[in-house]
Design an enzyme around this catalytic site. Structure first.
Site, short mmCIF file in Angstrom:
data_model
loop_
_atom_site.label_atom_id
_atom_site.label_comp_id
_atom_site.label_asym_id
_atom_site.label_seq_id
_atom_site.Cartn_x
_atom_site.Cartn_y
_atom_site.Cartn_z
N HIS A 282 -23.05 -10.30 2.22
CA HIS A 282 -23.70 -11.39 3.13
C HIS A 282 -24.62 -12.52 2.44
O HIS A 282 -24.69 -12.27 1.33
CB HIS A 282 -24.92 -10.79 4.08
CG HIS A 282 -24.13 -9.64 4.80
ND1 HIS A 282 -23.51 -9.67 6.07
CD2 HIS A 282 -24.29 -8.22 4.58
CE1 HIS A 282 -23.05 -8.37 6.29
NE2 HIS A 282 -23.60 -7.32 5.59
N GLU A 320 -17.54 -9.86 7.27
CA GLU A 320 -17.57 -10.02 8.91
C GLU A 320 -18.31 -10.86 9.61
O GLU A 320 -19.36 -10.64 10.38
CB GLU A 320 -17.84 -8.43 9.32
CG GLU A 320 -18.75 -7.59 8.55
CD GLU A 320 -20.20 -7.82 8.86
OE1 GLU A 320 -20.45 -8.72 9.59
OE2 GLU A 320 -20.94 -6.92 8.61
#
Ligand SMILES: CC(C)(COP(=O)(O)OP(=O)(O)OC[C@H]1O[C@@H](n2cnc3c(N)ncnc32)[C@H](O)[C@@H]1OP(=O)(O)O)[C@@H](O)C(=O)NCCC(=O)NCCS
Length: 379
Positions: A282, A320
């Protein structure tokens, strides 16, 4: 001594675009043997360490994808290991400046450089080169996978495997975290080093706290809050063996926060055929002045490079992002990620993205194909 040209090569190919004269390219800082490389003539690089000249290297293009580098003496005779670092530093410079380069050739001996055979032995030991008679040939795809050139010494040891359970998930035991810098690489178009360090609550909390409260960041991370919340968040990430919380710096300036995780123990694992050494990540870019093309093309390839160097068994990097996050999906596609499928997380509709080791190194995704400083200076 002149190497015999492999069949099909001519010495008429255009020269690689090297950094402009006087521009310093620093290299291999993480090894503790950091060196500076300066262009001293159109096709001549000089390598210095601690202000001392180690050698000069003449660069010849034999074809668009093969270069021959010939080291010569330009001061005291360097030792074999410093000379090896000097040679590898010139490979970094030449391959950073020439995205199409596949192979670099060095001579194995040079009368005026008696330490060259020893230096070449170290180059061969790094695993990225093969010897053919009196020439050593470095494959650029392998060179960028020599972990020790860009990562901290604690990451140079081989990794052992022991399977353990976390809840119901069986996975390899992950290596203990070591504080401090993990990765460092010179970014030619910024003229500075980009580094990644384990977050240090004693020095980084204030910055992390202000970034998390930026509405642009909060729109994605949804973690705005007070200092205590953020101190607890950082402590929890540091204690979690499956997450590496990292602060990115350009020079000394912190610019972003990254979480690199092992996919097997992560919430993403049930949504695809996850393998033991797949990793995910992330990002948030906190410093507004470090946003945009010049920075994305620095941190995105560098973060992926760090992940692939951290464990050579990692073949795939996943992510994601929200399926609606067009800006980031565009950056990921340009960085070599395949957009595989949309799926429903409990909290968002996500896009499964994946970058293969092979795609990253074979297709030189470590380089953003930006203009070298020489070309920028000429504009
Ligand atoms: C999403 C985020 C990481 C993107 O970073 P950014 O610095 O804002 O970068 P931008 O997407 O605005 O711009 C990147 C530019 O580089 C370009 N670029 C990206 N990869 C490139 C490449 N390999 N070669 C050339 N250009 C490239 C893009 O096309 C874009 O160009 P444009 O400005 O002309 O459109 C950052 O905005 C952020 O931290 N947002 C908040 C948190 C977040 O969204 N995290 C991601 C969760 S998945």
């Amino acid at each position: 001594m002149t190497a015999v040209l492999p069949a099909g090569l001519s010495s008429m190919a255009p020269l690689p675009v090297l950094p402009a004269p006087g521009v310093v390219f620093s290299s291999l800082d993480c090894t503790g043997g950091g060196v500076s490389v300066v262009t001293v003539a159109p096709a001549v690089l000089e390598v210095q360490q601690d202000g001392k000249v180690l050698c000069r290297v003449t660069v010849e293009s034999l074809s668009p994808d093969v270069c021959r580098l010939t080291p010569t003496l330009a001061g005291d005779v360097p030792g074999g290991y410093p000379l090896c670092l000097a040679l590898l530093a010139t490979v970094e410079v030449v391959s950073s400046a020439t995205p199409g380069l596949d192979t670099v050739l060095f001579p194995v001996t040079q009368p005026e450089l008696p330490t060259l055979p020893e230096a070449i032995r170290y180059v061969l030991e790094s695993g990225c080169a093969v010897q053919d008679g009196d020439t050593v040939s470095i494959a650029i795809e392998l060179f960028w996978q020599v972990s020790s050139l860009w990562t901290a010494p604690h990451m140079h040891h081989p990794h052992q495997i022991r399977r353990v359970m976390t809840g119901k998930i069986r996975h390899p035991l992950r290596r203990a975290k070591v504080p401090g810098e993990q990765y460092r690489r010179f970014i030619p178009w910024l003229g500075q080093c980009l580094s990644l360090s384990l977050i240090d609550p004693a020095t980084d909390l204030e910055t992390f706290h202000s970034w998390m409260n930026d509405p642009r960041v909060n729109a994605i991370w949804d973690e705005a809050g007070d200092r205590d919340k953020h101190a607890a968040y950082v402590a929890e990430r540091l204690a979690d063996p499956h997450v590496m919380p990292l602060i990115g710096r350009i020079g000394d300036r912190p610019f972003g926060y990254f979480e690199v995780y092992w996919a097997k123990e992560n919430r993403i694992a049930p949504y695809y055929d996850c393998e033991d050494f797949d990793r995910g990540w992330h990002v948030l870019i906190g410093d507004e002045s470090c946003r945009g093309r010049d920075y994305v093309t620095a941190w995105l390839p560098s973060l992926m490079h760090y992940i692939f160097l951290d464990d050579l068994r990692t073949q795939r990097i996943v992510g994601e992002p929200a399926a609606s996050h067009a800006q980031q999906l565009n950056n990921l596609s340009r960085g070599g990620f395949a957009l595989l499928k949309e799926f429903n997380f409990p909290h968002k509709r996500a896009m499964l993205v994946m970058l293969l080791r092979e795609r990253f190194f074979e297709n030189r995704k470590w380089s953003a194909h930006l203009a070298a400083p020489a070309a920028q200076a000429a504009e």
